[in-house]
Each structure stands twice: as structure tokens, then as C-alpha cells.
Design a protein around this motif. Structure first.
Motif, PDB file in Angstrom:
ATOM      1  N   ASP A 116     -25.520  49.372  69.554  1.00 51.37           N
ATOM      2  CA  ASP A 116     -25.642  50.825  69.389  1.00 51.37           C
ATOM      3  C   ASP A 116     -26.111  51.544  70.649  1.00 51.37           C
ATOM      4  O   ASP A 116     -26.690  52.626  70.577  1.00 51.37           O
ATOM      5  N   SER A 117     -25.841  50.972  71.807  1.00 49.13           N
ATOM      6  CA  SER A 117     -26.174  51.698  73.033  1.00 49.13           C
ATOM      7  C   SER A 117     -25.121  52.787  73.257  1.00 49.13           C
ATOM      8  O   SER A 117     -23.998  52.716  72.764  1.00 49.13           O
ATOM      9  N   GLU A 118     -25.496  53.803  74.018  1.00 48.11           N
ATOM     10  CA  GLU A 118     -24.591  54.933  74.247  1.00 48.11           C
ATOM     11  C   GLU A 118     -23.404  54.503  75.093  1.00 48.11           C
ATOM     12  O   GLU A 118     -23.517  53.629  75.946  1.00 48.11           O
ATOM     13  N   SER A 119     -22.271  55.151  74.848  1.00 47.64           N
ATOM     14  CA  SER A 119     -21.080  54.811  75.611  1.00 47.64           C
ATOM     15  C   SER A 119     -20.478  56.077  76.188  1.00 47.64           C
ATOM     16  O   SER A 119     -20.846  57.181  75.796  1.00 47.64           O
ATOM     17  N   PRO A 120     -19.542  55.936  77.123  1.00 48.58           N
ATOM     18  CA  PRO A 120     -18.851  57.128  77.636  1.00 48.58           C
ATOM     19  C   PRO A 120     -17.734  57.583  76.690  1.00 48.58           C
ATOM     20  O   PRO A 120     -16.985  58.493  77.023  1.00 48.58           O
ATOM     21  N   PHE A 121     -17.627  56.959  75.512  1.00 46.91           N
ATOM     22  CA  PHE A 121     -16.548  57.297  74.588  1.00 46.91           C
ATOM     23  C   PHE A 121     -16.973  58.319  73.542  1.00 46.91           C
ATOM     24  O   PHE A 121     -18.092  58.292  73.045  1.00 46.91           O
ATOM     25  N   TYR A 122     -16.031  59.191  73.222  1.00 46.10           N
ATOM     26  CA  TYR A 122     -16.194  60.162  72.143  1.00 46.10           C
ATOM     27  C   TYR A 122     -15.000  59.999  71.221  1.00 46.10           C
ATOM     28  O   TYR A 122     -13.905  59.640  71.673  1.00 46.10           O
ATOM     29  N   GLY A 123     -15.204  60.238  69.935  1.00 47.08           N
ATOM     30  CA  GLY A 123     -14.089  60.033  69.023  1.00 47.08           C
ATOM     31  C   GLY A 123     -14.177  60.869  67.773  1.00 47.08           C
ATOM     32  O   GLY A 123     -15.160  61.595  67.539  1.00 47.08           O
ATOM     33  N   ILE A 124     -13.118  60.812  66.987  1.00 48.86           N
ATOM     34  CA  ILE A 124     -13.047  61.517  65.709  1.00 48.86           C
ATOM     35  C   ILE A 124     -12.683  60.503  64.624  1.00 48.86           C
ATOM     36  O   ILE A 124     -11.742  59.720  64.790  1.00 48.86           O
ATOM     37  N   TYR A 125     -13.458  60.529  63.541  1.00 44.27           N
ATOM     38  CA  TYR A 125     -13.194  59.661  62.395  1.00 44.27           C
ATOM     39  C   TYR A 125     -12.466  60.455  61.314  1.00 44.27           C
ATOM     40  O   TYR A 125     -12.705  61.651  61.137  1.00 44.27           O
ATOM     41  N   PHE A 126     -11.574  59.773  60.620  1.00 42.24           N
ATOM     42  CA  PHE A 126     -10.952  60.349  59.435  1.00 42.24           C
ATOM     43  C   PHE A 126     -11.030  59.291  58.339  1.00 42.24           C
ATOM     44  O   PHE A 126     -10.496  58.188  58.503  1.00 42.24           O
TER      45      PHE A 126
END
Lengths: 159, 159
Positions: free
Chosen positions: B45-55
Motif C-alpha cells: 500500500d505504498s504510494e505510486s505514480p499511478f491514478y485510476g478509475i474503478y467501475f
């Protein structure tokens, strides 16, 4: 090693640029060349970083090779001039016939280390070509998939 | 502007990495994260440079954002910190529904200039997103198709 195909350095002229439009990776680089040619900023038939293979008068495979100076080398030990290979592509009807390998062998013939950014699902191809995945470094690689080829006596740079 | 989707910063854990395998651009970056996680070099659960959207509990769109420091800025005038956006991708069944735009709008919300390397045939998409092709420079761009977005008061750097 025996290379069954004739790899040529591609001179930049309108005919070559027209052939480039058959390739998926046609992009900013080619558009810029076309503009420069139209504006007479570069001469007709000037040298380009592109190499290719013709079959029956048609350009069926190409790649771009760009020499990076030793002072910018962040991949190889000892640090040295190396080649960046990009836009390696064989037209769909001509795949599986060794054109890709012929271009890569040609790149290796300069006996400089080579770095490329592997496209999606290209791991097996680069493996067959004798390339290794470079140890991923976010700052350097920024989402790329760097594959490298080491000539004798060259190893990976530890960052 | 109104954003109908919830864009989340993605924490790195085995579940996220498993979801990443659904994306075409899965590569060295993700493999490296997985190795680091297995070796306990990075925490769960460390921070990442990724962003996303869940559906419906499924990750359907993602991008990576990486801040480049002003001293390395070769795109914008005045030179400043900017964002590099890569691996923007929406899973095939979810395309055409505004997920891509939602991610790009989120990236713009930092109000920093943005640079991306446009994939093949992505020109129309980036145009619709308000990005412009940067003037191609071989040394800087090395075969990339750089597209840039300027917040108010920012323009293109003349090389």
C-alpha cells in the motif's frame, strides 16, 4: 554473421517520406522532416537516422538509430557512446521473415551498446535478439521498457 | 469542471498489480514494483505514480503522472516543474465513455504544464484534450511524439 537482406541508410526525400506513411510509428519526427524538406531547411536526399530494407522497390522494414554521447550514458559500464534504436517496424505482410532481425543485426554491427524502448509485448522478440531488460529506474526510464544489448566487455551501469 | 468519475491515486499492493496486468502497457515499471513488493523493498500500500478509475470494483482506466523538476524542463517557457503523463489507457470495453478525459482533466487540475508521448494515431485524442504537438527536436524527443498542455501564462520553450 550472414545477413540475407540489404540494409540501406535512407536518404530523406518526398518519396521516402511517402513510404514512411505505411508505418504505424509515423509521427512527429516524420512530420518535422517533411516540413523541413518543404521549407528547404533540409536538402533533398539528406542523410537521415533511418535505415531500411526494400523488397521489390517497396520499403518493408525500417528503424531509426541515434548515437548518444558518452556523457549522457546512464545505461552502460564503462560509460560510452551508444546507439538508441527506435521505430523498428516491419510491415504486416512481411513479418516472420527475418527483416526485424536483419535490422537489429545491422545495428549491432557498429559494435556499440544499444538501448531501445520495447513496445508492448515485445519482450520475447528482444530476448531472441540477445537484448536484456535493463534494471528499471523510474527517474531514468519514466514508464519506458528499456532493453539493452552489450557488446563484449560492456555491462550494465549501476545507478 | 465537472468530472463524473472518481479518480483515485493507486496504492501499490498485489491486488493493484494484478489489475495492472489487464493493461497493454504493463511493462518494466510494473514488474519492478512487483519485485520490490515481494522483496519488501517497498511497503504494501505504498504510494505510486499511478491514478485510476474503478467501475464495479474493477480498475478500468489508469495513467501514471511523474513530476519533472524545473531544472530539467526543456519544454515550457518560463521553465518550471511540470508533469509527465504516461501509460494513459482505458480497457477496451470501457472506451468512448469519457474515462480518458476524466484522467486527463484530473492531471490538469494540478495546474502544472503537462507533457506526454502520444501513441500511434493518438493525435485526434490529444487535440480534443487541448494538447498541442510540441515542435519536434531530434535530440530532445528521440522518436517520441511529444504533446504538451499549457496552463495560463505558459508557452512553448524555444530550443
Amino acid at each position: 554473421m550472414y545477413n540475407p537482406y540489404n540494409v540501406e541508410r535512407l536518404n530523406i526525400n518526398f518519396k521516402t517520406l511517402e513510404e514512411f506513411k505505411n508505418f504505424q510509428s509515423y509521427g512527429a519526427q516524420e512530420l518535422s522532416m517533411e516540413e523541413d524538406l518543404k521549407a528547404n531547411i533540409i536538402e533533398n536526399d539528406s542523410e537521415s537516422p533511418f535505415y531500411g530494407i526494400y523488397f521489390g522497390g517497396k520499403l518493408v522494414a525500417r528503424m531509426s538509430l541515434y548515437k548518444i554521447s558518452q556523457k549522457f550514458d546512464r545505461y552502460f559500464e564503462p560509460p560510452q557512446d551508444y546507439l538508441e534504436l527506435w521505430k523498428l517496424e516491419v510491415l504486416p505482410d512481411y513479418r516472420g521473415k527475418g527483416y526485424g532481425r536483419a535490422l537489429v543485426d545491422f545495428a549491432k554491427s557498429f559494435n556499440l551498446p544499444i538501448k531501445t524502448n520495447g513496445r508492448n509485448n515485445s519482450h520475447d522478440f528482444w530476448d531472441k535478439m540477445g537484448f536484456e531488460p535493463a534494471t528499471y529506474n523510474t527517474e531514468r526510464d519514466r514508464g519506458e521498457n528499456p532493453f539493452v544489448w552489450f557488446p563484449k566487455g560492456v555491462s550494465e551501469q549501476t545507478l
